[in-house]
Design a protein around this motif. Structure first.
Motif, mmCIF file in Angstrom:
data_model
loop_
_atom_site.group_PDB
_atom_site.id
_atom_site.type_symbol
_atom_site.label_atom_id
_atom_site.label_comp_id
_atom_site.label_asym_id
_atom_site.label_seq_id
_atom_site.Cartn_x
_atom_site.Cartn_y
_atom_site.Cartn_z
ATOM 1 N N PHE A 100 -12.655 -53.003 52.204
ATOM 2 C CA PHE A 100 -14.088 -53.163 51.951
ATOM 3 C C PHE A 100 -14.896 -52.123 52.422
ATOM 4 O O PHE A 100 -16.266 -52.425 52.610
ATOM 5 C CB PHE A 100 -14.377 -54.609 52.680
ATOM 6 C CG PHE A 100 -13.589 -55.793 52.265
ATOM 7 C CD1 PHE A 100 -13.532 -56.121 51.244
ATOM 8 C CD2 PHE A 100 -13.011 -56.852 53.338
ATOM 9 C CE1 PHE A 100 -12.742 -57.399 50.557
ATOM 10 C CE2 PHE A 100 -12.551 -57.868 53.059
ATOM 11 C CZ PHE A 100 -12.180 -58.170 51.701
ATOM 12 N N TRP A 126 -14.379 -49.603 47.341
ATOM 13 C CA TRP A 126 -15.195 -50.907 46.665
ATOM 14 C C TRP A 126 -15.938 -50.600 45.483
ATOM 15 O O TRP A 126 -15.857 -51.168 44.573
ATOM 16 C CB TRP A 126 -16.088 -51.672 47.702
ATOM 17 C CG TRP A 126 -16.352 -52.837 47.352
ATOM 18 C CD1 TRP A 126 -16.489 -53.463 46.224
ATOM 19 C CD2 TRP A 126 -16.859 -54.088 48.120
ATOM 20 N NE1 TRP A 126 -16.902 -54.861 46.024
ATOM 21 C CE2 TRP A 126 -17.146 -55.173 47.343
ATOM 22 C CE3 TRP A 126 -17.148 -54.120 49.469
ATOM 23 C CZ2 TRP A 126 -17.532 -56.320 48.034
ATOM 24 C CZ3 TRP A 126 -17.697 -55.122 50.228
ATOM 25 C CH2 TRP A 126 -17.807 -56.296 49.455
ATOM 26 N N LEU A 128 -17.757 -56.110 54.974
ATOM 27 C CA LEU A 128 -18.372 -57.402 54.043
ATOM 28 C C LEU A 128 -19.901 -57.359 53.792
ATOM 29 O O LEU A 128 -20.554 -57.340 52.839
ATOM 30 C CB LEU A 128 -17.660 -58.473 54.154
ATOM 31 C CG LEU A 128 -16.419 -58.701 53.469
ATOM 32 C CD1 LEU A 128 -15.844 -59.887 54.222
ATOM 33 C CD2 LEU A 128 -16.413 -58.845 51.945
#
Length: 682
Positions: A153, A158, A422
């Protein structure tokens, strides 16, 4: 009154038998789970690794770009050449092309979406392998899972997991090669295997050699890991050099992996155009297309700038892991050096060579080149987190309820950083509603008249335009002069009088990429598409221009807008606007007419926005179609007159259904928007 005690043996046994322990609900299940946990560690690790991979993939898939993207300068080319089995830009990326072709057969989305999935799968697989590598280094399962999720993440990884690009699939092969080498190294701890070798050692060594060589088909820089691997092999078991049953198959498989690059001259001889002036069908061209590609980017900075480049790299690491992550990573690296010195030297050499090479590399998107280095550093971070947890446990070991407290603190150490990744990165990398490129070109090909000519960039940066013709054979009557030309080459116009259009004649491209429209032509915007205000490589707007040798008629003093706005823009007033409809299907267009009054020529421009919120797509425009200064100079004065411009505005297919405001505001920061109309989007 009292029962008489029986003297029979059976009765005596019945009296003396202990009472049965009452069944506790769930106890048997917990015992079976605990037994399975201890008795089948590989199955447990496989289950946890699979869960980690599925979780990471689910997040990537939720934020995946629906199709084409400008997040990467190469992504649209890679998606297209994967489908056509064409030649990508140097170094050619044969393995990526073949894997991308396999993904184009998936029954989901369009072709570009399927190739985007290759990146999501590659990055998820790398996270699974990161878990496996951490377990191979004797880190606890929870810590290994933390390392995989914390890295998965992180912002740069990402960003590449949701688009068509080589970096996420490449990371999978980098991780796989490292894991195979660590497995081979563990096998050498057996003295008999170290001395004479065995079938398992041969298989692991050969698999590592083939994987490393094959990975050059996703990025040639992986050859830079060879010094680290070579030193590790000599440290672990130098006798492998005297074991032909291990060494010879390994070298043969390494050569086999490199033979994928024969694809380049073969496809060139078959007539496939290369997006680069270099011809890979000649020996010199083959070397320049592969191992010697982009010499102008390599070792581009003098030694005195190396500290600045290191600061740049450190900044990129901080963006991905934060300052606490960096400090924990240093501690973890020190711990690895003490616990596993040979493995530490392997990781350090791989990291060092890779980092130094790319600190000296000149590229616009330099952050993505450090992803393998970030992966290696994530191993150190996981090791450091284990040191932190052990440091928490020790002082609490003799405290009442210390185990519970230590467990709670350890849980926070493992969960909070992943949650922070996140939280901070999801919105940034959520590309799931970025349909602007596809919406733009679908409307372009629908709008172009029969037999039109469409001009744009050649080579890598033209594949947003080529995609629909190459993949779906859309509008074969439309001629794209730059299609099939090499990177940086300019297209010449057909001279047969056909209607001419361009996706950007305004000079937004760097000089060597700029389309070559005829001198003196007028670029009249006829189609405007809002875009999400993110990194759009080499362009700010998605606009289709009709090219004309005669000026448009901009002045209409008798025109009266149906919607009064009176928006003042530093010497320019947007008097009003007209729409042909307020009900529109998502993905289609509304015709927008804007009415201007000029006292002087403003530089700020305006922003059109469909929808509410900072993340809604916007279109930047210059008053009067950006033509008024030239019109005033060459055709007629515009001051004191009403200037009218008209174009089709695309309503993105990802626009939420229902009533959405169409607003307009000054491009100056903090400007208040005015609502032109409330559109009913169906």
């Amino acid at each position: 009154m009292f029962a008489t005690r029986s003297s029979s043996p059976g009765a005596l046994m019945a009296v003396q038998a202990p009472a049965m322990r009452p069944a506790v609900p769930g106890l048997a299940l917990r015992e079976r789970v605990a037994a399975a946990w201890k008795g089948h560690p590989r199955r447990v690790d496989a289950a946890i690794a699979g869960a980690v991979g599925l979780l990471v993939f689910a997040v990537y898939n939720a934020t995946l770009t629906p199709s084409l993207s400008y997040v990467s300068p190469d992504g649209n080319e890679l998606a297209t050449t994967s489908y056509t089995l064409g030649l990508a830009h140097p170094t050619g990326y044969p393995l990526y092309t073949w894997l991308g072709k396999a993904f184009t057969f998936l029954p989901v989305g369009d072709v570009a979406h399927r190739v985007n999935l290759l990146s999501a799968v590659g990055a998820s697989g790398a996270c699974v392998l990161l878990y496996a590598i951490c377990r191979e280094l004797a880190l606890p399962r929870a810590v290994a899972a933390f390392g995989a999720l914390f890295f998965g993440f992180s912002t740069t990884t990402w960003s590449q997991a949701t688009i068509s690009e080589v970096y996420a699939p490449n990371l999978f092969f980098v991780a796989l090669a490292l894991y195979l080498m660590l497995l081979w190294g563990r096998r050498q701890r057996n003295p008999e295997v170290a001395l004479h070798g065995d079938l398992g050692s041969t298989i692991l060594f050969g698999a590592w050699a083939f994987t490393l060589a094959a990975s050059t088909g996703t990025h040639m820089s992986n050859l830079g890991f060879l010094p680290g691997y070579g030193v590790y092999i000599l440290m672990v078991n130098w006798r492998v050099l005297k074991q032909p049953l291990v060494l010879v198959p390994g070298l043969a498989l390494f050569a086999l992996g490199l033979m994928q690059f024969l694809w380049l001259p073969i496809r060139t001889v078959m007539g496939e155009p290369a997006p680069d002036p270099i011809n890979p069908a000649t020996f010199e061209g083959f070397l320049n297309y592969t191992i010697n590609a982009f010499p102008q980017f390599k070792w581009a900075f003098p030694m005195e700038l190396l500290p600045d480049r290191f600061i740049l790299y450190a900044t990129l690491v901080r963006w991905n892991f934060g300052l606490p992550g960096i400090l924990v990573g240093f501690a973890g690296a020190a711990g690895l050096a003490l616990r596993r010195p040979r493995t530490f030297i392997l990781l350090a050499l791989m990291w060092g060579v890779h980092t130094v090479f790319f600190m000296e590399y000149r590229a616009m998107d330099i952050d993505v080149f450090f992803i393998p280095a970030h992966f290696l550093f994530a191993v150190a971070i996981a090791s450091g987190v284990w040191l932190v947890i052990r440091g928490i446990r020790r002082p609490l070991a003799r405290v009442p309820a210390g185990g519970v407290i230590a467990g709670g603190l350890a849980l926070l150490v493992l969960v909070l950083p992943v949650r922070a990744q996140l939280r901070y990165n999801y919105a940034t990398h959520d590309q799931s509603d970025h349909t602007e490129i596809n919406d733009f070109y679908e409307n372009v090909y629908e709008m172009l008249p029969e037999g039109a000519v469409l001009l744009g960039s050649a080579g890598v940066f033209g594949y947003d335009m080529f995609y629909y013709q190459y993949v779906y054979d859309v509008r074969p009557d439309v001629t794209i002069p730059s299609a099939g030309l090499a990177f940086g080459q300019r297209a010449s116009w057909p001279t047969d009088g056909r209607p001419r259009y361009s996706v950007d004649p305004s000079g937004a491209w760097p000089t060597r990429f700029r389309p070559s429209a005829e001198a003196g032509e007028w670029g009249i915007p006829v189609l405007v598409t809002p875009a999400h205000d993110r990194k759009l490589w080499l362009r700010r707007d998605l606009v289709l221009y009709r090219l004309s040798s005669t000026p448009p008629n901009l002045i209409d003093d008798e025109a009266t807008p149906g919607i009064a706005l009176n928006l003042s823009l530093d010497g320019v007033t947007l008097v009003g606007a007209d729409l042909d409809t307020t009900t529109v299907r998502a993905g289609e267009t509304v015709k927008l007419r804007l009415y201007w009054r000029f006292e002087r020529f403003a530089q700020a421009g305006i922003i059109l926005q469909v929808g509410e919120g900072d993340d809604s797509p916007i279109a930047r425009r210059q008053p009067g179609a950006g033509l008024v200064e030239r019109y005033d100079r060459e055709v007629a004065p515009v001051r004191g007159h009403t200037v009218v411009e008209e174009f089709e505005l695309v309503i993105l297919s990802s626009t939420p259904r229902g009533v959405q405001p169409l607003t307009i505001r000054s491009a100056e920061e903090g400007a208040t928007p005015l609502t032109v109309a409330n559109l009913k989007v169906e």
